[in-house]
Every structure is written in C-alpha cells, then in structure tokens.
Design a protein around this motif. Sequence first.
Motif, PDB file in Angstrom:
ATOM      1  N   MET A 115      38.948  47.666  38.797  1.00 26.05           N
ATOM      2  CA  MET A 115      39.821  46.387  38.813  1.00 26.05           C
ATOM      3  C   MET A 115      40.736  46.501  40.032  1.00 26.05           C
ATOM      4  O   MET A 115      41.131  47.924  40.300  1.00 26.05           O
ATOM      5  CB  MET A 115      40.629  46.275  37.597  1.00 26.05           C
ATOM      6  N   GLY A 116      41.184  45.594  40.537  1.00 23.82           N
ATOM      7  CA  GLY A 116      42.086  45.746  41.626  1.00 23.82           C
ATOM      8  C   GLY A 116      41.587  45.896  43.004  1.00 23.82           C
ATOM      9  O   GLY A 116      40.127  45.882  43.449  1.00 23.82           O
ATOM     10  N   SER A 117      42.321  45.941  44.287  1.00 25.67           N
ATOM     11  CA  SER A 117      41.697  46.098  45.489  1.00 25.67           C
ATOM     12  C   SER A 117      43.020  46.661  46.566  1.00 25.67           C
ATOM     13  O   SER A 117      44.256  46.540  46.154  1.00 25.67           O
ATOM     14  CB  SER A 117      41.570  44.567  46.246  1.00 25.67           C
ATOM     15  N   LYS A 203      36.696  41.132  35.154  1.00 26.40           N
ATOM     16  CA  LYS A 203      35.458  41.636  35.044  1.00 26.40           C
ATOM     17  C   LYS A 203      34.486  40.588  34.901  1.00 26.40           C
ATOM     18  O   LYS A 203      33.432  40.616  35.553  1.00 26.40           O
ATOM     19  CB  LYS A 203      35.623  42.280  33.798  1.00 26.40           C
ATOM     20  N   ALA A 204      34.767  39.482  34.375  1.00 23.83           N
ATOM     21  CA  ALA A 204      33.767  38.263  34.334  1.00 23.83           C
ATOM     22  C   ALA A 204      33.584  37.790  35.748  1.00 23.83           C
ATOM     23  O   ALA A 204      32.144  37.332  35.896  1.00 23.83           O
ATOM     24  CB  ALA A 204      34.411  37.116  33.437  1.00 23.83           C
ATOM     25  N   ALA A 205      34.247  37.793  36.372  1.00 24.25           N
ATOM     26  CA  ALA A 205      34.176  37.395  37.914  1.00 24.25           C
ATOM     27  C   ALA A 205      33.460  38.204  38.920  1.00 24.25           C
ATOM     28  O   ALA A 205      32.619  37.925  39.649  1.00 24.25           O
ATOM     29  CB  ALA A 205      35.600  36.943  38.531  1.00 24.25           C
ATOM     30  N   ARG A 206      33.646  39.637  38.750  1.00 28.02           N
ATOM     31  CA  ARG A 206      33.284  40.418  39.908  1.00 28.02           C
ATOM     32  C   ARG A 206      32.224  41.398  39.110  1.00 28.02           C
ATOM     33  O   ARG A 206      31.569  42.278  39.959  1.00 28.02           O
ATOM     34  CB  ARG A 206      34.319  41.207  40.533  1.00 28.02           C
ATOM     35  N   GLY A 207      31.946  41.522  38.056  1.00 26.28           N
ATOM     36  CA  GLY A 207      30.928  42.536  37.163  1.00 26.28           C
ATOM     37  C   GLY A 207      31.655  44.064  37.486  1.00 26.28           C
ATOM     38  O   GLY A 207      32.700  44.239  37.388  1.00 26.28           O
ATOM     39  N   THR A 208      30.618  45.061  37.353  1.00 19.04           N
ATOM     40  CA  THR A 208      30.880  46.317  37.597  1.00 19.04           C
ATOM     41  C   THR A 208      30.540  46.919  38.731  1.00 19.04           C
ATOM     42  O   THR A 208      30.665  48.064  39.104  1.00 19.04           O
ATOM     43  CB  THR A 208      29.991  47.008  36.211  1.00 19.04           C
ATOM     44  N   ASP A 209      30.139  46.051  39.664  1.00 19.29           N
ATOM     45  CA  ASP A 209      29.822  46.714  41.049  1.00 19.29           C
ATOM     46  C   ASP A 209      30.985  46.773  42.090  1.00 19.29           C
ATOM     47  O   ASP A 209      30.723  46.886  43.251  1.00 19.29           O
ATOM     48  CB  ASP A 209      28.534  46.413  41.621  1.00 19.29           C
ATOM     49  N   GLY A 210      32.274  46.034  41.784  1.00 23.50           N
ATOM     50  CA  GLY A 210      33.274  45.848  42.504  1.00 23.50           C
ATOM     51  C   GLY A 210      33.190  44.957  43.637  1.00 23.50           C
ATOM     52  O   GLY A 210      33.953  44.944  44.837  1.00 23.50           O
ATOM     53  N   ARG A 211      32.447  43.952  43.594  1.00 21.59           N
ATOM     54  CA  ARG A 211      32.306  42.884  44.336  1.00 21.59           C
ATOM     55  C   ARG A 211      33.301  41.949  44.714  1.00 21.59           C
ATOM     56  O   ARG A 211      34.346  42.102  43.882  1.00 21.59           O
ATOM     57  CB  ARG A 211      31.046  42.126  43.997  1.00 21.59           C
ATOM     58  N   THR A 212      33.383  41.485  45.929  1.00 21.57           N
ATOM     59  CA  THR A 212      34.930  40.765  46.285  1.00 21.57           C
ATOM     60  C   THR A 212      34.930  39.276  45.724  1.00 21.57           C
ATOM     61  O   THR A 212      35.896  39.031  45.495  1.00 21.57           O
ATOM     62  CB  THR A 212      34.768  40.607  47.744  1.00 21.57           C
ATOM     63  N   TRP A 215      30.038  36.154  43.519  1.00 25.42           N
ATOM     64  CA  TRP A 215      28.611  36.057  43.923  1.00 25.42           C
ATOM     65  C   TRP A 215      28.091  37.211  44.809  1.00 25.42           C
ATOM     66  O   TRP A 215      27.169  37.581  44.819  1.00 25.42           O
ATOM     67  CB  TRP A 215      28.109  34.465  44.699  1.00 25.42           C
ATOM     68  N   GLY A 216      29.039  37.968  45.297  1.00 23.79           N
ATOM     69  CA  GLY A 216      28.977  39.074  45.957  1.00 23.79           C
ATOM     70  C   GLY A 216      29.912  39.494  46.892  1.00 23.79           C
ATOM     71  O   GLY A 216      31.200  39.191  46.846  1.00 23.79           O
ATOM     72  N   ASN A 217      29.606  40.034  48.391  1.00 20.97           N
ATOM     73  CA  ASN A 217      30.576  40.252  49.112  1.00 20.97           C
ATOM     74  C   ASN A 217      30.494  39.110  50.358  1.00 20.97           C
ATOM     75  O   ASN A 217      31.318  39.536  51.291  1.00 20.97           O
ATOM     76  CB  ASN A 217      30.404  41.645  49.711  1.00 20.97           C
ATOM     77  N   ASP A 218      29.440  38.310  50.325  1.00 26.07           N
ATOM     78  CA  ASP A 218      29.457  37.419  51.589  1.00 26.07           C
ATOM     79  C   ASP A 218      30.431  36.290  51.464  1.00 26.07           C
ATOM     80  O   ASP A 218      30.931  35.960  50.312  1.00 26.07           O
ATOM     81  CB  ASP A 218      28.290  36.679  51.539  1.00 26.07           C
ATOM     82  N   PRO A 219      31.349  35.973  52.448  1.00 31.47           N
ATOM     83  CA  PRO A 219      32.426  34.859  52.341  1.00 31.47           C
ATOM     84  C   PRO A 219      31.842  33.989  52.068  1.00 31.47           C
ATOM     85  O   PRO A 219      30.572  33.237  51.933  1.00 31.47           O
ATOM     86  CB  PRO A 219      32.491  34.850  54.103  1.00 31.47           C
ATOM     87  N   PRO A 220      32.853  32.848  51.218  1.00 35.70           N
ATOM     88  CA  PRO A 220      32.286  31.704  50.716  1.00 35.70           C
ATOM     89  C   PRO A 220      31.969  30.708  51.498  1.00 35.70           C
ATOM     90  O   PRO A 220      32.179  30.685  52.576  1.00 35.70           O
ATOM     91  CB  PRO A 220      33.722  31.280  49.951  1.00 35.70           C
ATOM     92  N   LEU A 306      40.308  33.303  47.121  1.00 33.97           N
ATOM     93  CA  LEU A 306      39.195  33.300  46.154  1.00 33.97           C
ATOM     94  C   LEU A 306      38.838  34.256  45.991  1.00 33.97           C
ATOM     95  O   LEU A 306      37.882  34.472  44.949  1.00 33.97           O
ATOM     96  CB  LEU A 306      38.095  32.217  46.897  1.00 33.97           C
ATOM     97  N   ARG A 307      39.487  35.420  46.346  1.00 38.88           N
ATOM     98  CA  ARG A 307      38.671  36.714  46.016  1.00 38.88           C
ATOM     99  C   ARG A 307      39.107  37.080  44.436  1.00 38.88           C
ATOM    100  O   ARG A 307      40.158  36.698  44.128  1.00 38.88           O
ATOM    101  CB  ARG A 307      39.623  37.937  46.867  1.00 38.88           C
ATOM    102  N   SER A 308      38.089  37.715  43.831  1.00 37.73           N
ATOM    103  CA  SER A 308      38.261  37.953  42.436  1.00 37.73           C
ATOM    104  C   SER A 308      39.671  38.794  42.086  1.00 37.73           C
ATOM    105  O   SER A 308      39.948  39.000  40.838  1.00 37.73           O
ATOM    106  CB  SER A 308      37.092  38.621  41.860  1.00 37.73           C
ATOM    107  N   SER A 309      39.997  39.517  43.080  1.00 41.53           N
ATOM    108  CA  SER A 309      41.273  40.488  42.654  1.00 41.53           C
ATOM    109  C   SER A 309      42.530  39.888  42.838  1.00 41.53           C
ATOM    110  O   SER A 309      43.361  40.453  42.630  1.00 41.53           O
ATOM    111  CB  SER A 309      41.042  41.880  43.472  1.00 41.53           C
ATOM    112  N   PHE A 310      42.399  38.556  43.606  1.00 38.82           N
ATOM    113  CA  PHE A 310      43.694  38.096  43.929  1.00 38.82           C
ATOM    114  C   PHE A 310      44.687  37.646  42.708  1.00 38.82           C
ATOM    115  O   PHE A 310      43.910  37.003  41.787  1.00 38.82           O
ATOM    116  CB  PHE A 310      43.422  36.759  44.805  1.00 38.82           C
TER     117      PHE A 310
END
Length: 335
Positions: A115-117, A203-212, A215-220, A306-310
């Motif tokens: 969680m967080g960034s 957690k529902a947004a970024r899962g357990t792999d710390g994605r941004t 959908w992942g780390n690619d820009p929207p 739109l980042r999940s940690s924002f």
Amino acid sequence: MVWIRAIGVLALTGLVSTGSTGPVSALANEPAAQKTDTTPVPPPAKTEPAPAQAPQPIVPKPKAVEAEPKPATKPQHPANNVGGAKPVPAPPLPADITGKDGAPMVLVPAGEFTMGSDKGDEDEAPIHRVYLDAFYLDKFEVTNGRFAKFVEAVQSEPPWGFADKDTPLVQADRPVRWVSWMDATGYCLWAGKRLPTEAEWEKAARGTDGRTYPWGNDPPTPAHAVFGLKEGGAETVSPIGNRDKGKSPYGVHDLAGNLYEWVMDWYDEEFYTNFAKNPAINPRGPSEGTAKAQRGGSYINNPYRLRSSFRTKGDPTEQDPNVGFRCAQDVPKLP
C-alpha cells in the motif's frame, strides 16, 4: 547321731525362716530325683547385639496411581467424527456473489499487499505492507437506476441530478453522482453493505504485485479509463462495464477514472507515517476527522490522479458532479 541330725534340721529351718528365699526356694522346687551334673557346663555363648542401624527417614507411602491407558496405535478421531472419516475442509468462497441490491460483487481474497507509494504525493508515503481479511466489492459503481430504488424505498431526498426525474430512467446504467458521503453510506446500509476502507479499495485496485494502475503499469488510454475530459453534461460519465481493459486483477471495473469514489475512512495526510495509529492488519483510518477520503480519479483528471495509490478528500456533506461510490461487504462468518 539323732541329735546331730536334729541340729542340722534346725539349722536348715533357721535358714529357711531367716535367710533369702531366692536360692533356697530354687532348691526346694527342683525335683528330688534330679541329679546334679558334676560336669561343668560352659556359659552360653554371648550373642553380640546387632549393630545399631542409622534411623531411616520416614517416607510417606505413595498414593496409588492409576495406570495411564496405553496410547492407541492409531490416532483417535474426534468424537463427532463418526466412522473415522477425514474432516471435510471448508468450501472455498465463491468468486462472485449478488448483493441484496442486485449488484454483482467480486471476492478480494485475504492476504497482504503493498500500500502507498514513494513516487507520489507526501500523503502516499511510505510504502508499507498491509494484511486484509477477505471481502466482497461491487464490480461496478452504484448506478442511477439502483440509487433511485433506494430513494424510493426510504423516501430520501434525491441527488441534484435526479431533479428532472428522467436521469434514473434514461441513464439508469450510468454511475450515480452528486451524492455526498452521507448519501453513499445510507445506500450501502440499506443494501446490507458498507463503504470500503481505503486499504480495501487500494488492494482491489492494484492487487498484490504493487502495480501503478488497476490494469498494470502502462499509462492509461481511453480504452482503459474515462479521464482528461472537460466538465460537461451527463455524457462525460461512461456507462458501467465498457472499459474491460481497465479491470483490476479481481475483475473490478472503473477503479480509475469516470468518478472519484467515497471510501469509509476519515482522511489524514499523515496517517501512513503514524505507525501507532495505523495498524498493519485491517486498518480503518483515523477515529475522527473533518474530511472523508476519496479514491480513483475522475473524468476531468489527468493520469497522475488515476494512480491506485493517489489520495484526496472531500467534505462528507458535499455533493459534487464527479464523485460517486461503490459498496463492500464482509465475508459471511461460518457457523
């Protein structure tokens, strides 16, 4: 001769009458016919007394101890496990359920996530590990059509966008907006649910792999989310379920863009750094505050938000055109 014998008798009589009775009595009691053995009899051998033994301590007699039963050669099954059958494991939780309000919900399993960034705003730092119990989350944001049923059922004041009474019908599949935190909480309670916590939402947004992003780390792109638009009419808000590329790892739609979403927690920009008040297991946010947290960005925001940690915030009584919500639900307790 007779005279001499008489004197001996008298002498003996005097002895008897005046002397000690011990030896005489012993002689008098011996049988007359017994002969005296002239052979000297050696004195009886002296018996040496047994050497004195050291006194033994008095030990209390131990109580009788019941013999323990011998362990069975095979493990004993519990009494309720009749017939020796192996215990049946609890069935897995369903991945999808339908809420009381008819909305589809997806399972977010129990476990840790990041969680967080450290690359965002100060209120997103530091990165930390959080453990959450399993929970269910609405697959889509609450729509106008579903919120209209709530307004009718509880005779609540409708949101500003419902003033024409056409919105709930014509735009029933679009997310409801112009709802305050109080409105959102009321709906969730009516539906037997609750708002998600900040940690559950993330957690529902970024899962357990710390994605941004969900959908992942690619820009929207417009295929992932609704963002970067100017304020306008209802057409700026997209109907639910038409951005499949933007789904989260658990299949949740529109967690980035479209509308900001209310969550349960009070907002505190320093909450992540306050380890004494921010538990690592099922955090619920501060116990009090003046603003409620919002997540996910909206149709008027840029990719950064739109980042999940924002994190951002809003007055819980305010109603804004770019804020909506979705509900969460605890996993039912097993009997």
